[in-house]
Design a protein around this motif. Sequence first.
Motif, PDB file in Angstrom:
ATOM      1  N   GLU A  75      -6.713 -30.448 -31.467  1.00 28.28           N
ATOM      2  CA  GLU A  75      -6.933 -31.861 -31.770  1.00 28.28           C
ATOM      3  C   GLU A  75      -8.353 -31.992 -32.311  1.00 28.28           C
ATOM      4  O   GLU A  75      -9.310 -31.634 -31.633  1.00 28.28           O
ATOM      5  CB  GLU A  75      -6.796 -32.711 -30.500  1.00 28.28           C
ATOM      6  N   SER A  76      -8.485 -32.488 -33.552  1.00 33.69           N
ATOM      7  CA  SER A  76      -9.821 -32.554 -34.120  1.00 33.69           C
ATOM      8  C   SER A  76     -10.627 -33.669 -33.457  1.00 33.69           C
ATOM      9  O   SER A  76     -10.096 -34.701 -33.072  1.00 33.69           O
ATOM     10  CB  SER A  76      -9.758 -32.751 -35.633  1.00 33.69           C
ATOM     11  N   SER A  77     -11.922 -33.444 -33.334  1.00 31.73           N
ATOM     12  CA  SER A  77     -12.797 -34.426 -32.689  1.00 31.73           C
ATOM     13  C   SER A  77     -13.285 -35.438 -33.712  1.00 31.73           C
ATOM     14  O   SER A  77     -12.883 -35.426 -34.865  1.00 31.73           O
ATOM     15  CB  SER A  77     -13.971 -33.708 -32.032  1.00 31.73           C
ATOM     16  N   ILE A  98      -9.171 -30.954 -52.921  1.00 35.50           N
ATOM     17  CA  ILE A  98      -7.943 -30.304 -52.444  1.00 35.50           C
ATOM     18  C   ILE A  98      -8.128 -29.918 -50.987  1.00 35.50           C
ATOM     19  O   ILE A  98      -9.106 -29.255 -50.628  1.00 35.50           O
ATOM     20  CB  ILE A  98      -7.614 -29.033 -53.267  1.00 35.50           C
ATOM     21  N   ASP A  99      -7.177 -30.316 -50.144  1.00 34.13           N
ATOM     22  CA  ASP A  99      -7.215 -29.895 -48.741  1.00 34.13           C
ATOM     23  C   ASP A  99      -5.828 -29.466 -48.300  1.00 34.13           C
ATOM     24  O   ASP A  99      -4.830 -29.763 -48.953  1.00 34.13           O
ATOM     25  CB  ASP A  99      -7.770 -31.008 -47.841  1.00 34.13           C
ATOM     26  N   ASP A 100      -5.797 -28.783 -47.168  1.00 33.65           N
ATOM     27  CA  ASP A 100      -4.514 -28.276 -46.682  1.00 33.65           C
ATOM     28  C   ASP A 100      -3.660 -29.387 -46.079  1.00 33.65           C
ATOM     29  O   ASP A 100      -2.489 -29.519 -46.395  1.00 33.65           O
ATOM     30  CB  ASP A 100      -4.725 -27.127 -45.676  1.00 33.65           C
ATOM     31  N   SER A 104      -5.798 -36.653 -39.036  1.00 28.16           N
ATOM     32  CA  SER A 104      -6.519 -37.867 -38.621  1.00 28.16           C
ATOM     33  C   SER A 104      -7.105 -38.574 -39.841  1.00 28.16           C
ATOM     34  O   SER A 104      -7.279 -39.786 -39.854  1.00 28.16           O
ATOM     35  CB  SER A 104      -7.655 -37.518 -37.642  1.00 28.16           C
ATOM     36  N   GLY A 105      -7.414 -37.786 -40.860  1.00 27.56           N
ATOM     37  CA  GLY A 105      -8.002 -38.337 -42.074  1.00 27.56           C
ATOM     38  C   GLY A 105      -9.523 -38.280 -42.089  1.00 27.56           C
ATOM     39  O   GLY A 105     -10.152 -38.588 -43.096  1.00 27.56           O
ATOM     40  N   ARG A 106     -10.127 -37.878 -40.972  1.00 24.28           N
ATOM     41  CA  ARG A 106     -11.589 -37.908 -40.889  1.00 24.28           C
ATOM     42  C   ARG A 106     -12.242 -36.955 -41.883  1.00 24.28           C
ATOM     43  O   ARG A 106     -13.241 -37.302 -42.516  1.00 24.28           O
ATOM     44  CB  ARG A 106     -12.041 -37.554 -39.464  1.00 24.28           C
ATOM     45  N   TYR A 151       3.867 -31.773 -35.542  1.00 20.63           N
ATOM     46  CA  TYR A 151       3.689 -30.572 -34.731  1.00 20.63           C
ATOM     47  C   TYR A 151       2.698 -29.669 -35.428  1.00 20.63           C
ATOM     48  O   TYR A 151       2.431 -29.833 -36.618  1.00 20.63           O
ATOM     49  CB  TYR A 151       5.017 -29.829 -34.566  1.00 20.63           C
ATOM     50  N   PHE A 152       2.186 -28.697 -34.688  1.00 24.78           N
ATOM     51  CA  PHE A 152       1.197 -27.799 -35.269  1.00 24.78           C
ATOM     52  C   PHE A 152       1.882 -26.819 -36.217  1.00 24.78           C
ATOM     53  O   PHE A 152       2.856 -26.170 -35.864  1.00 24.78           O
ATOM     54  CB  PHE A 152       0.432 -27.049 -34.180  1.00 24.78           C
ATOM     55  N   VAL A 153       1.372 -26.729 -37.436  1.00 22.51           N
ATOM     56  CA  VAL A 153       1.948 -25.838 -38.447  1.00 22.51           C
ATOM     57  C   VAL A 153       0.925 -24.785 -38.862  1.00 22.51           C
ATOM     58  O   VAL A 153      -0.284 -25.026 -38.823  1.00 22.51           O
ATOM     59  CB  VAL A 153       2.443 -26.620 -39.694  1.00 22.51           C
ATOM     60  N   GLY A 157      -2.370 -20.397 -45.639  1.00 23.82           N
ATOM     61  CA  GLY A 157      -3.766 -20.821 -45.526  1.00 23.82           C
ATOM     62  C   GLY A 157      -4.076 -21.563 -44.238  1.00 23.82           C
ATOM     63  O   GLY A 157      -5.225 -21.575 -43.791  1.00 23.82           O
ATOM     64  N   LEU A 158      -3.068 -22.191 -43.656  1.00 23.65           N
ATOM     65  CA  LEU A 158      -3.287 -22.937 -42.397  1.00 23.65           C
ATOM     66  C   LEU A 158      -3.325 -21.971 -41.221  1.00 23.65           C
ATOM     67  O   LEU A 158      -2.520 -21.035 -41.145  1.00 23.65           O
ATOM     68  CB  LEU A 158      -2.171 -23.953 -42.187  1.00 23.65           C
ATOM     69  N   ASP A 159      -4.220 -22.245 -40.293  1.00 23.03           N
ATOM     70  CA  ASP A 159      -4.450 -21.308 -39.201  1.00 23.03           C
ATOM     71  C   ASP A 159      -4.248 -21.916 -37.829  1.00 23.03           C
ATOM     72  O   ASP A 159      -4.238 -23.136 -37.658  1.00 23.03           O
ATOM     73  CB  ASP A 159      -5.891 -20.807 -39.267  1.00 23.03           C
ATOM     74  N   ALA A 160      -4.106 -20.997 -36.869  1.00 20.62           N
ATOM     75  CA  ALA A 160      -4.305 -21.327 -35.460  1.00 20.62           C
ATOM     76  C   ALA A 160      -5.329 -20.310 -34.977  1.00 20.62           C
ATOM     77  O   ALA A 160      -5.051 -19.106 -35.008  1.00 20.62           O
ATOM     78  CB  ALA A 160      -3.008 -21.196 -34.671  1.00 20.62           C
TER      79      ALA A 160
HETATM   80  P1  IMP Z   1      -8.121 -34.283 -39.969  1.00 25.05           P
HETATM   81  O1  IMP Z   1      -9.594 -34.403 -40.230  1.00 25.05           O
HETATM   82  O2  IMP Z   1      -7.730 -34.669 -38.581  1.00 25.05           O
HETATM   83  O3  IMP Z   1      -7.265 -34.960 -41.026  1.00 25.05           O
HETATM   84  O4  IMP Z   1      -7.778 -32.740 -39.931  1.00 25.05           O
HETATM   85  C1  IMP Z   1      -7.919 -31.971 -41.008  1.00 25.05           C
HETATM   86  C2  IMP Z   1      -8.032 -30.513 -40.639  1.00 25.05           C
HETATM   87  O5  IMP Z   1      -7.482 -30.174 -39.355  1.00 25.05           O
HETATM   88  C3  IMP Z   1      -7.224 -29.746 -41.639  1.00 25.05           C
HETATM   89  O6  IMP Z   1      -7.963 -29.488 -42.813  1.00 25.05           O
HETATM   90  C4  IMP Z   1      -6.840 -28.516 -40.875  1.00 25.05           C
HETATM   91  O7  IMP Z   1      -7.834 -27.536 -41.018  1.00 25.05           O
HETATM   92  C5  IMP Z   1      -6.757 -28.951 -39.430  1.00 25.05           C
HETATM   93  N1  IMP Z   1      -5.353 -29.179 -39.020  1.00 25.05           N
HETATM   94  C6  IMP Z   1      -4.777 -30.359 -38.730  1.00 25.05           C
HETATM   95  N2  IMP Z   1      -3.488 -30.186 -38.386  1.00 25.05           N
HETATM   96  C7  IMP Z   1      -3.246 -28.855 -38.485  1.00 25.05           C
HETATM   97  C8  IMP Z   1      -2.060 -28.054 -38.265  1.00 25.05           C
HETATM   98  O8  IMP Z   1      -0.974 -28.504 -37.918  1.00 25.05           O
HETATM   99  N3  IMP Z   1      -2.217 -26.712 -38.475  1.00 25.05           N
HETATM  100  C9  IMP Z   1      -3.396 -26.149 -38.862  1.00 25.05           C
HETATM  101  N4  IMP Z   1      -4.509 -26.868 -39.075  1.00 25.05           N
HETATM  102  C10 IMP Z   1      -4.435 -28.212 -38.887  1.00 25.05           C
END
Ligand code: IMP
Length: 177
Positions: A75-77, A98-100, A104-106, A151-153, A157-160
């Motif tokens: 969960e992003s802060s 360009i973003d993945d 939250s949009g922050r 859900y978490f994906v 390029g997207l990571d956990a």
């Molecule tokens: P936001 O600022 O909350 O919109 O989050 C943006 C960032 O959170 C993205 O650029 C991702 O790096 C990360 N993120 C958010 N959801 C996911 C997910 O489901 N999988 C992997 N990364 C995520």
Amino acid sequence: MGGEVKPLYSARQIEARIAELAEAIAGRLPADMVIVALLRGSFVFAADLIRALYYQGARPQIDFMTLGSYGKSQESSGSVAIHRDVSEAVQGKHVLIIDDILESGRTLLFARELIESRGAESVHIAVLLEKPGKRKVEITADFRGFVAPDYFVVGYGLDAANAYRELPFIGLLGEGA
Ligand code: IMP
Ligand code: MG
């Protein structure tokens, strides 16, 4: 990191959608647009989108910015920091960020306001994925690949915890899988 990943969007689905996005972007932005890809998550998407844009006649300049929200949890802060800034000035340019994923949009709000404050002529946003249920600030993407479930994906390029970026497809990890 050995959790099961359940495929959500295949490599072929992603490729087809990116071709559509490139056509839409090339129809709205000038060929000499400046692309700012947000690292690290967007690097695979950006690489494929940039090549698809070439076939639509775009001749962009490419730059990168690394932004991070504090903390490593899923969960992003609340706050966003610049870890690495762009290399070239954006003043007077038509910029495509360009973003993945737009969650939250922050991150994207911070990036858009930063680039606008530096005098860009226009700022558009392209994201591969959007999770509409999790928005915390008001921002919309001009170009969006897919609407993802909340859900978490991972993958493409997207990571956990910096794993799974190499997957050629996007999949669900954990509770969504
Ligand atoms: P936001 O600022 O909350 O919109 O989050 C943006 C960032 O959170 C993205 O650029 C991702 O790096 C990360 N993120 C958010 N959801 C996911 C997910 O489901 N999988 C992997 N990364 C995520
Ligand atoms: Mg990330």
